[in-house]
Scaffold this active site. Structure first.
Site, PDB file in Angstrom:
ATOM      1  N   TYR A  51       0.843  -1.203   0.000  1.00  0.00           N
ATOM      2  CA  TYR A  51       0.000   0.000   0.000  1.00  0.00           C
ATOM      3  C   TYR A  51       0.886   1.265   0.000  1.00  0.00           C
ATOM      4  O   TYR A  51       0.504   2.302  -0.522  1.00  0.00           O
ATOM      5  CB  TYR A  51      -0.852   0.054   1.276  1.00  0.00           C
ATOM      6  CG  TYR A  51      -2.104  -0.804   1.294  1.00  0.00           C
ATOM      7  CD1 TYR A  51      -2.413  -1.671   0.244  1.00  0.00           C
ATOM      8  CD2 TYR A  51      -2.974  -0.735   2.380  1.00  0.00           C
ATOM      9  CE1 TYR A  51      -3.564  -2.452   0.292  1.00  0.00           C
ATOM     10  CE2 TYR A  51      -4.137  -1.508   2.427  1.00  0.00           C
ATOM     11  CZ  TYR A  51      -4.413  -2.363   1.388  1.00  0.00           C
ATOM     12  OH  TYR A  51      -5.556  -3.123   1.443  1.00  0.00           O
ATOM     13  N   CYS A  82      -2.509  -1.186  10.017  1.00  0.00           N
ATOM     14  CA  CYS A  82      -1.639  -0.646   8.981  1.00  0.00           C
ATOM     15  C   CYS A  82      -1.581   0.871   9.138  1.00  0.00           C
ATOM     16  O   CYS A  82      -2.622   1.535   9.098  1.00  0.00           O
ATOM     17  CB  CYS A  82      -2.226  -1.022   7.619  1.00  0.00           C
ATOM     18  SG  CYS A  82      -1.368  -0.296   6.225  1.00  0.00           S
ATOM     19  N   ASN A  83      -0.394   1.386   9.319  1.00  0.00           N
ATOM     20  CA  ASN A  83      -0.231   2.843   9.483  1.00  0.00           C
ATOM     21  C   ASN A  83      -0.593   3.580   8.198  1.00  0.00           C
ATOM     22  O   ASN A  83      -1.185   4.655   8.228  1.00  0.00           O
ATOM     23  CB  ASN A  83       1.223   3.150   9.855  1.00  0.00           C
ATOM     24  CG  ASN A  83       1.613   2.557  11.187  1.00  0.00           C
ATOM     25  OD1 ASN A  83       1.519   3.199  12.209  1.00  0.00           O
ATOM     26  ND2 ASN A  83       2.034   1.305  11.181  1.00  0.00           N
ATOM     27  N   CYS A 190       5.640   1.057  10.631  1.00  0.00           N
ATOM     28  CA  CYS A 190       4.892   0.220   9.673  1.00  0.00           C
ATOM     29  C   CYS A 190       4.821  -1.146  10.333  1.00  0.00           C
ATOM     30  O   CYS A 190       5.831  -1.636  10.862  1.00  0.00           O
ATOM     31  CB  CYS A 190       5.652   0.140   8.350  1.00  0.00           C
ATOM     32  SG  CYS A 190       5.111  -1.186   7.247  1.00  0.00           S
ATOM     33  N   HIS A 192       4.723  -4.055   9.292  1.00  0.00           N
ATOM     34  CA  HIS A 192       5.642  -5.065   8.740  1.00  0.00           C
ATOM     35  C   HIS A 192       6.999  -5.038   9.457  1.00  0.00           C
ATOM     36  O   HIS A 192       7.625  -6.077   9.651  1.00  0.00           O
ATOM     37  CB  HIS A 192       5.872  -4.826   7.246  1.00  0.00           C
ATOM     38  CG  HIS A 192       4.781  -5.356   6.367  1.00  0.00           C
ATOM     39  ND1 HIS A 192       3.561  -4.736   6.262  1.00  0.00           N
ATOM     40  CD2 HIS A 192       4.733  -6.435   5.547  1.00  0.00           C
ATOM     41  CE1 HIS A 192       2.803  -5.417   5.417  1.00  0.00           C
ATOM     42  NE2 HIS A 192       3.488  -6.448   4.966  1.00  0.00           N
TER      43      HIS A 192
HETATM   44  N1  DGL Z   1       1.934  -2.605   7.085  1.00  0.00           N
HETATM   45  C1  DGL Z   1       1.643  -1.353   6.505  1.00  0.00           C
HETATM   46  C2  DGL Z   1       1.873  -0.195   7.470  1.00  0.00           C
HETATM   47  O1  DGL Z   1       1.770  -0.361   8.670  1.00  0.00           O
HETATM   48  C3  DGL Z   1       2.142  -0.986   5.138  1.00  0.00           C
HETATM   49  C4  DGL Z   1       2.938  -1.864   4.290  1.00  0.00           C
HETATM   50  C5  DGL Z   1       2.662  -1.545   2.822  1.00  0.00           C
HETATM   51  O2  DGL Z   1       1.716  -2.126   2.308  1.00  0.00           O
HETATM   52  O3  DGL Z   1       3.393  -0.743   2.234  1.00  0.00           O
HETATM   53  O4  DGL Z   1       2.087   0.914   7.058  1.00  0.00           O
END
Ligand code: DGL
Length: 263
Positions: A51, A82-83, A190, A192
């Site tokens: 995203y 997700c941030n 993030c 991830h």
């Molecule tokens: N896990 C997501 C976040 O906390 C974003 C990772 C992505 O899709 O770029 O921002």
């Protein structure tokens, strides 16, 4: 909550949790630890990941889609794990739906509170760092904070590559400009990146704290469920279900990462 009294809930419907992919699994684990009686349904939008490098309108549409998917499982509340999606879509989603929608933001505020005479490095996706929400957060708590957009980093997690020479080289490159600085804290902005804790830890000394928003998000969810009398009946063992827009291969990957977080 009325007059400070927490209403006991008896709502067995699941809590929905989504992310672009694997990052949200780290949040799912914190929720599971804090709310053992809740049924949890996770939706990873792996097909559309990442995203963080997409235009805001597209992220908003994908987030809307993910919420609809979670509603199809009868979710009583949704956690945007997700941030990036929170920054792009939380406000619009809250205006549209009246059930609790819990979002996330890079943990700059807690990091700023532990900063001494050094700097704070805030790692997040380009989408998060470029957002209006982040700009506002930074304006309030950004003193001594350096933002590091990390395009390409979440992909290591999606590949389950949590400890490879390529990952370590990528992190070294990201942190190289700050080698001579005293780093008091690193914000994992993030979800991830929470899976990369060990690799990131290895780039810093013990005086550097790693800060993420996962536990705070789980606590916020609990508070909202209490306030709205949406908690599941006590004493039961909640189920966890994992879905992905990418199909079975991704469900297996997400499930492996979920089990890994148990250790
Ligand atoms: N896990 C997501 C976040 O906390 C974003 C990772 C992505 O899709 O770029 O921002």
């Amino acid at each position: 909550m009325e007059n400070g009294i927490v209403k006991k809930g008896k709502d067995p419907r699941p809590v929905g949790v989504f992310d672009s992919g694997a990052g949200g699994i780290s949040v799912l684990r914190e929720i599971r630890k804090l709310l053992p009686a809740e049924d949890l349904v996770f939706y990873g939008d792996d097909l559309n990941a990442p995203y963080g490098t997409k235009p805001v309108e597209q992220i908003r549409a994908l987030a809307e889609n993910a919420v609809k998917k979670l509603l199809s499982f009868d979710s009583k509340a949704v956690v945007i794990a997700c941030n990036t999606a929170t920054a792009a879509a939380a406000e619009a989603l809250r205006a549209e739906y009246d059930f609790p929608i819990i979002g996330m933001e890079p943990a700059i505020k807690p990091a700023a509170s532990i900063r001494k005479d050094g700097i704070v490095l805030s790692m997040a996706t380009p989408g998060t760092i470029g957002s209006e929400k982040y700009r506002r957060l930074y304006e309030r708590y950004g003193e001594g904070v350096i933002s590091i957009p990390c395009p390409g980093l979440m992909e290591f997690v999606e590949r389950e590559e949590l400890d490879s020479p390529a990952l370590h080289a990528c992190l070294e490159r990201l942190f190289a400009p700050y080698r001579d600085r005293k780093v008091d804290a690193v914000v994992l902005g993030c979800t991830h990146y929470v899976f990369l804790k060990h690799a990131i830890r290895a780039c810093f000394g013990p005086e550097t704290a790693l800060v993420d928003g996962n536990e705070g998000t789980a606590r916020q969810l609990k508070k909202r469920l209490e306030e709205e009398a949406l908690l599941a009946p006590e004493g039961r063992k909640g189920e966890t279900r994992i879905h992905s827009s990418g199909g079975e291969v991704f469900v297996s990957r997400l499930t492996r990462l979920y089990r890994w977080t148990e250790e």
